[in-house]
Design a protein around this motif. Structure first.
Motif, PDB file in Angstrom:
ATOM      1  N   ASP A 115      -1.688  39.063  12.142  1.00 57.87           N
ATOM      2  CA  ASP A 115      -1.206  38.894  10.806  1.00 57.87           C
ATOM      3  C   ASP A 115       0.138  39.795  10.807  1.00 57.87           C
ATOM      4  OD1 ASP A 115      -0.075  38.857   7.911  1.00 57.87           O
ATOM      5  OD2 ASP A 115      -2.014  38.446   7.348  1.00 57.87           O
ATOM      6  N   ASP A 116       1.228  39.647  10.902  1.00 53.40           N
ATOM      7  CA  ASP A 116       2.516  40.437  10.979  1.00 53.40           C
ATOM      8  C   ASP A 116       2.856  41.011   9.672  1.00 53.40           C
ATOM      9  OD1 ASP A 116       4.814  41.314  12.340  1.00 53.40           O
ATOM     10  OD2 ASP A 116       6.138  40.306  11.064  1.00 53.40           O
ATOM     11  N   ARG A 117       2.617  40.119   8.411  1.00 52.95           N
ATOM     12  CA  ARG A 117       3.034  40.867   7.281  1.00 52.95           C
ATOM     13  C   ARG A 117       1.898  42.139   6.861  1.00 52.95           C
ATOM     14  NH1 ARG A 117       3.951  35.291   3.866  1.00 52.95           N
ATOM     15  NH2 ARG A 117       6.082  35.136   4.160  1.00 52.95           N
ATOM     16  N   GLU A 118       0.563  41.821   7.144  1.00 48.74           N
ATOM     17  CA  GLU A 118      -0.554  42.988   6.869  1.00 48.74           C
ATOM     18  C   GLU A 118      -0.716  43.761   7.967  1.00 48.74           C
ATOM     19  OE1 GLU A 118      -1.768  43.071   4.047  1.00 48.74           O
ATOM     20  OE2 GLU A 118      -0.914  41.189   3.119  1.00 48.74           O
ATOM     21  N   GLN A 119       0.024  43.608   9.197  1.00 46.13           N
ATOM     22  CA  GLN A 119      -0.023  44.173  10.529  1.00 46.13           C
ATOM     23  C   GLN A 119      -1.668  44.438  10.713  1.00 46.13           C
ATOM     24  OE1 GLN A 119       2.585  46.133  12.129  1.00 46.13           O
ATOM     25  NE2 GLN A 119       3.087  44.470  11.533  1.00 46.13           N
ATOM     26  N   ARG A 120      -2.258  43.221  10.537  1.00 53.80           N
ATOM     27  CA  ARG A 120      -3.712  43.155  10.951  1.00 53.80           C
ATOM     28  C   ARG A 120      -4.117  42.335  11.883  1.00 53.80           C
ATOM     29  NH1 ARG A 120      -6.541  42.142   5.231  1.00 53.80           N
ATOM     30  NH2 ARG A 120      -5.712  40.131   5.923  1.00 53.80           N
ATOM     31  N   LEU A 121      -5.330  42.729  12.729  1.00 55.35           N
ATOM     32  CA  LEU A 121      -5.749  41.571  13.634  1.00 55.35           C
ATOM     33  C   LEU A 121      -6.973  41.207  13.031  1.00 55.35           C
ATOM     34  CD1 LEU A 121      -5.792  40.280  16.475  1.00 55.35           C
ATOM     35  CD2 LEU A 121      -7.228  42.053  17.238  1.00 55.35           C
ATOM     36  N   PHE A 122      -7.551  39.908  12.910  1.00 52.39           N
ATOM     37  CA  PHE A 122      -8.689  39.310  12.588  1.00 52.39           C
ATOM     38  C   PHE A 122      -9.181  38.558  13.716  1.00 52.39           C
ATOM     39  CE2 PHE A 122     -10.745  35.693  10.413  1.00 52.39           C
ATOM     40  CZ  PHE A 122     -12.162  36.323   9.821  1.00 52.39           C
ATOM     41  N   ALA A 123     -10.426  38.861  14.071  1.00 55.16           N
ATOM     42  CA  ALA A 123     -11.071  38.179  15.173  1.00 55.16           C
ATOM     43  C   ALA A 123     -12.359  37.513  14.442  1.00 55.16           C
ATOM     44  CB  ALA A 123     -11.261  39.124  16.310  1.00 55.16           C
ATOM     45  N   ALA A 124     -12.920  36.593  15.071  1.00 55.31           N
ATOM     46  CA  ALA A 124     -14.206  35.898  14.574  1.00 55.31           C
ATOM     47  C   ALA A 124     -14.767  35.054  15.724  1.00 55.31           C
ATOM     48  CB  ALA A 124     -14.073  34.998  13.447  1.00 55.31           C
ATOM     49  N   ARG A 125     -16.114  35.274  15.768  1.00 53.38           N
ATOM     50  CA  ARG A 125     -17.137  34.319  16.642  1.00 53.38           C
ATOM     51  C   ARG A 125     -17.879  33.554  15.803  1.00 53.38           C
ATOM     52  NH1 ARG A 125     -21.457  36.986  20.791  1.00 53.38           N
ATOM     53  NH2 ARG A 125     -21.155  35.336  22.132  1.00 53.38           N
ATOM     54  N   ASP A 126     -18.228  32.141  16.244  1.00 55.41           N
ATOM     55  CA  ASP A 126     -18.996  31.311  15.913  1.00 55.41           C
ATOM     56  C   ASP A 126     -20.536  31.648  15.172  1.00 55.41           C
ATOM     57  OD1 ASP A 126     -20.779  30.235  17.835  1.00 55.41           O
ATOM     58  OD2 ASP A 126     -19.002  29.838  18.922  1.00 55.41           O
ATOM     59  N   ARG A 127     -21.054  30.783  14.491  1.00 51.15           N
ATOM     60  CA  ARG A 127     -22.441  31.262  14.000  1.00 51.15           C
ATOM     61  C   ARG A 127     -23.208  31.613  15.206  1.00 51.15           C
ATOM     62  NH1 ARG A 127     -19.764  27.344  11.285  1.00 51.15           N
ATOM     63  NH2 ARG A 127     -19.729  27.376   8.984  1.00 51.15           N
ATOM     64  N   PHE A 128     -23.403  31.047  16.272  1.00 56.19           N
ATOM     65  CA  PHE A 128     -24.362  31.168  17.116  1.00 56.19           C
ATOM     66  C   PHE A 128     -24.139  31.791  18.532  1.00 56.19           C
ATOM     67  CE2 PHE A 128     -26.234  27.427  14.543  1.00 56.19           C
ATOM     68  CZ  PHE A 128     -27.379  28.084  14.202  1.00 56.19           C
ATOM     69  N   GLY A 129     -22.733  32.020  18.634  1.00 59.28           N
ATOM     70  CA  GLY A 129     -22.341  32.785  19.657  1.00 59.28           C
ATOM     71  C   GLY A 129     -22.005  31.882  20.892  1.00 59.28           C
ATOM     72  N   VAL A 130     -21.731  30.476  20.801  1.00 61.36           N
ATOM     73  CA  VAL A 130     -21.403  29.680  21.814  1.00 61.36           C
ATOM     74  C   VAL A 130     -20.253  30.056  22.601  1.00 61.36           C
ATOM     75  CG1 VAL A 130     -21.076  27.351  22.463  1.00 61.36           C
ATOM     76  CG2 VAL A 130     -22.289  27.815  20.452  1.00 61.36           C
ATOM     77  N   LYS A 131     -19.262  30.453  21.923  1.00 54.78           N
ATOM     78  CA  LYS A 131     -18.190  31.156  22.659  1.00 54.78           C
ATOM     79  C   LYS A 131     -18.150  32.723  22.547  1.00 54.78           C
ATOM     80  CE  LYS A 131     -16.429  27.591  24.492  1.00 54.78           C
ATOM     81  NZ  LYS A 131     -16.290  27.479  25.730  1.00 54.78           N
ATOM     82  N   PRO A 132     -17.685  33.423  23.632  1.00 46.35           N
ATOM     83  CA  PRO A 132     -17.763  34.765  23.730  1.00 46.35           C
ATOM     84  C   PRO A 132     -16.512  35.640  23.457  1.00 46.35           C
ATOM     85  CG  PRO A 132     -17.205  34.035  25.811  1.00 46.35           C
ATOM     86  CD  PRO A 132     -17.446  32.700  24.836  1.00 46.35           C
ATOM     87  N   LEU A 133     -16.922  36.715  22.944  1.00 46.23           N
ATOM     88  CA  LEU A 133     -15.770  37.653  22.529  1.00 46.23           C
ATOM     89  C   LEU A 133     -16.095  38.940  22.573  1.00 46.23           C
ATOM     90  CD1 LEU A 133     -12.712  37.641  21.301  1.00 46.23           C
ATOM     91  CD2 LEU A 133     -14.107  37.687  19.170  1.00 46.23           C
ATOM     92  N   TYR A 134     -15.445  39.663  23.696  1.00 42.76           N
ATOM     93  CA  TYR A 134     -15.723  41.105  24.109  1.00 42.76           C
ATOM     94  C   TYR A 134     -14.524  42.080  23.695  1.00 42.76           C
ATOM     95  CZ  TYR A 134     -19.256  38.905  27.134  1.00 42.76           C
ATOM     96  OH  TYR A 134     -20.139  38.169  27.207  1.00 42.76           O
ATOM     97  N   TYR A 135     -14.676  43.309  23.567  1.00 45.33           N
ATOM     98  CA  TYR A 135     -13.594  44.386  23.030  1.00 45.33           C
ATOM     99  C   TYR A 135     -13.811  45.708  23.844  1.00 45.33           C
ATOM    100  CZ  TYR A 135     -17.155  45.982  19.956  1.00 45.33           C
ATOM    101  OH  TYR A 135     -18.408  46.658  19.202  1.00 45.33           O
TER     102      TYR A 135
END
Length: 577
Positions: A115-135
């Motif tokens: 979000d360029d206006r808020e200068q914020r990154l929003f990330a999300a993962r689905d309910r059961f974690g079918v798709k991965p997301l690492y950090y």
């Protein structure tokens, strides 16, 4: 350069196109987004990512599918859509509802929105974690995120093992531990969670939990009413997951769940002759379920595609799969399943459906039987459900092993066991294994039985609708009788479908021994007690015991040393603290 490297090592996840968005370089809040595209819905350039919203203030990269995107598009009619992709629907939903957009999404997903206006990154993962997301967060505050661990390593994150994760895995068999991984400093956004990063820092919050949604009570409606609702949801779930602009196929074994999937596909109106049915074999009649699959298909027009794995193929395939998995995976059954996705891609198939999730919903595993007889809810410790390897670990190392500390949202033991398997043990690891092997072949795996509405409804049912007279999935069997084609007889319930034990003792013994020796040499005496490990392996090879899982754990360590470590080996040897 880092972003290009991250995108480059994940090319298998989306070979059709790639893109970068970079903004604010040199400023305090610089952002870079990269994407690899696997074209499934709206294969035109309108679906390219990173994608901006109509005003250019939001940028998204997205992995997954939102199955109800046409319906959401209708709800968001005031948004000026430029294409037909579900990615743009997420942007429109986020503009309308913010974090609340997650509740409206029906599907599997991991995405990042800048979000360029808020200068914020929003990330999300689905309910059961079918798709991965690492950090990974660097000391200077830089946040790195990716679909696979290797992308973070490509950006310069050190390949340093988590001694606690490895000790836990080797001692107990548990793959998933909190929000950590097998790599120090690399975390996984948990299923049903979101991540926010702005000038206040990075924090993770929960947006979905199956225990909270189900509640403590049981569904007291007549079974007939429940069955009608559940079957209607089943049909809708399968129908929605056939939404694609490319061919869709199905994976079959010989069990009840596959029979049900086949029946639902045939009911959905999909042209059977155009829906291929894939199954794997190993050439061992004691394990192969091809006879039952053939009986399922004998009255249909589905084209059966049989994918065979031989022991001679295992060493090379095991290393290739390890490269995409980044962490230990499920042994030779995972390799046999990987053959399906390779074959599917060669035949032009990009989307496959399978029947994952019914055993967890309807208490299909043997160990649920005793729990159904007790409505008490004792502490349920984390467990792999497998006999693990512990005797050959150095005591300073074995003491590092943790356990999965579980919330117990239900007053009964059975549902707490189901919750454990859905949230922290069986299902998370199966989804991780299967995401990597499907995406390795640039194919997408969809899980119609993991529609959250189905799981919630199943968990609200009392134990007698799940287990009776020593048989699990009771109500599901009754419902399936009205859907599965007549005459279908399922294969007997078995925990594995490959001769892993026989192959490791026979044609793969030399290879397995070599992998164990690699693990021993690498541990440098800090992790593995060499003499004890070798003795346990000799006993297995001589025919004592049926447990091959401990051997695969050691092979897993050897495979990761062989495929990932390279110059980092010295760091690993010193990682026992």
């Amino acid at each position: 350069r880092e972003l290009e490297a991250m995108v480059g090592v994940q090319r298998h996840r989306g070979p059709d196109a790639g893109g970068l968005f970079i903004n604010g370089v040199g400023g305090e809040r610089a952002i870079g987004l990269g994407h690899n595209r696997l074209s499934i819905i709206d294969v035109t350039p309108a679906g390219l990512q990173p994608m901006a919203d109509v005003d250019g203030h939001l940028q998204i990269v997205f992995n997954g599918e939102i199955y109800n995107h046409p319906e959401l598009r209708g709800e968001l009619g005031d948004y000026r859509f430029r294409g037909r992709t579900d990615t743009e629907v997420i942007l429109a939903a986020y503009r309308r509802w913010g974090i609340g957009a997650l509740e409206h999404l029906l599907g599997m997903f991991a995405f990042l929105i800048w979000d360029d206006r808020e200068q914020r990154l929003f990330a999300a993962r689905d309910r059961f974690g079918v798709k991965p997301l690492y950090y990974h967060e660097r000391d200077d505050g830089t946040l790195l995120m990716a679909s696979e661990i290797k992308a973070l390593l490509a950006a310069g994150v050190r390949a340093q093992p988590s001694a606690r994760a490895w000790a836990t895995y080797l001692a107990t068999g548990v793959h998933e531990l909190d929000n950590g991984t097998f790599w120090e400093g690399i975390g996984a956004v948990p299923p049903g969670h979101y991540l926010l990063s702005d000038e206040r820092g990075t924090r993770i919050g929960r947006w979905y939990d199956i225990g909270e949604r189900v509640g403590s009570g049981y569904d007291e409606r007549p079974a007939k009413d429940v069955a009608e609702e559940y079957c209607a949801l089943l049909r809708e779930s399968v129908r929605l997951r056939f939404r694609a602009d490319v061919p869709v196929a199905i994976n079959l074994s010989g069990g009840l769940d596959s029979s049900l999937l086949l029946g639902l596909v045939d009911e959905s109106g999909a042209a059977a002759a155009q829906v291929m049915a894939f199954t794997f074999i190993t050439g061992d009649p004691d394990y192969d379920e091809l006879p039952w699959v053939e009986r399922m298909l004998e009255r249909s027009e589905h084209k059966a595609v049989v994918c065979r794995l031989t022991p001679e193929e295992v060493p090379a395939l095991a290393s290739a799969v390890q490269v995409v998995e980044d962490e230990p995976y499920g042994g030779i059954p995972t390799l046999a399943y990987a053959r399906i996705f390779e074959t599917a891609r060669d035949l032009g198939i990009r989307v496959l459906l399978d029947g994952q999730g019914m055993d967890e919903q309807w208490a299909g595993y043997d160990y649920y039987q005793q729990a159904a007889d007790s409505r008490e809810a004792p502490v349920v410790q984390g467990s792999s459900g497998m006999a693990a390897f512990a005797g050959g670990l150095v005591p300073e190392f074995r003491a590092l092993a943790g356990s999965v500390e579980l919330r117990q949202p239900f007053p009964d033991r059975l549902r707490n066991l189901q919750y454990r398997d859905i949230r922290q043990t069986k299902l998370p690891r199966a989804l991780r294994f299967n995401d990597r092997i499907s995406m390795r072949a640039s194919t997408e795996l969809r899980e119609p039985f993991l529609d959250h509405r189905l799981v919630e409804l199943a968990l609200r049912q009392p134990p007698e609708r799940k287990i009776a007279n020593g048989t699990g999935k009771v109500m599901l069997r009754e419902m399936a009788a009205g859907i599965v084609p007549g005459g279908i007889v399922e294969a007997p319930k078995r925990p594995v479908q490959t001769p892993q034990r026989e192959w490791l003792r026979g044609p793969l013994r030399e290879w397995a021994t070599g992998m164990v020796e690699t693990a021993i040499a690498f541990s440098g005496g800090n992790w593995l007690a060499a003499d004890a490990v070798r003795q346990q392996c000799r006993e297995f090879f001589s025919g004592n015991g049926d447990n091959s899982y401990f051997l695969w754990q050691l092979i897993s360590l050897g495979l990761i040393v062989e495929t990932r470590m390279g110059s980092a080996k010295k760091e690993w040897r010193g990682a026992d603290r």
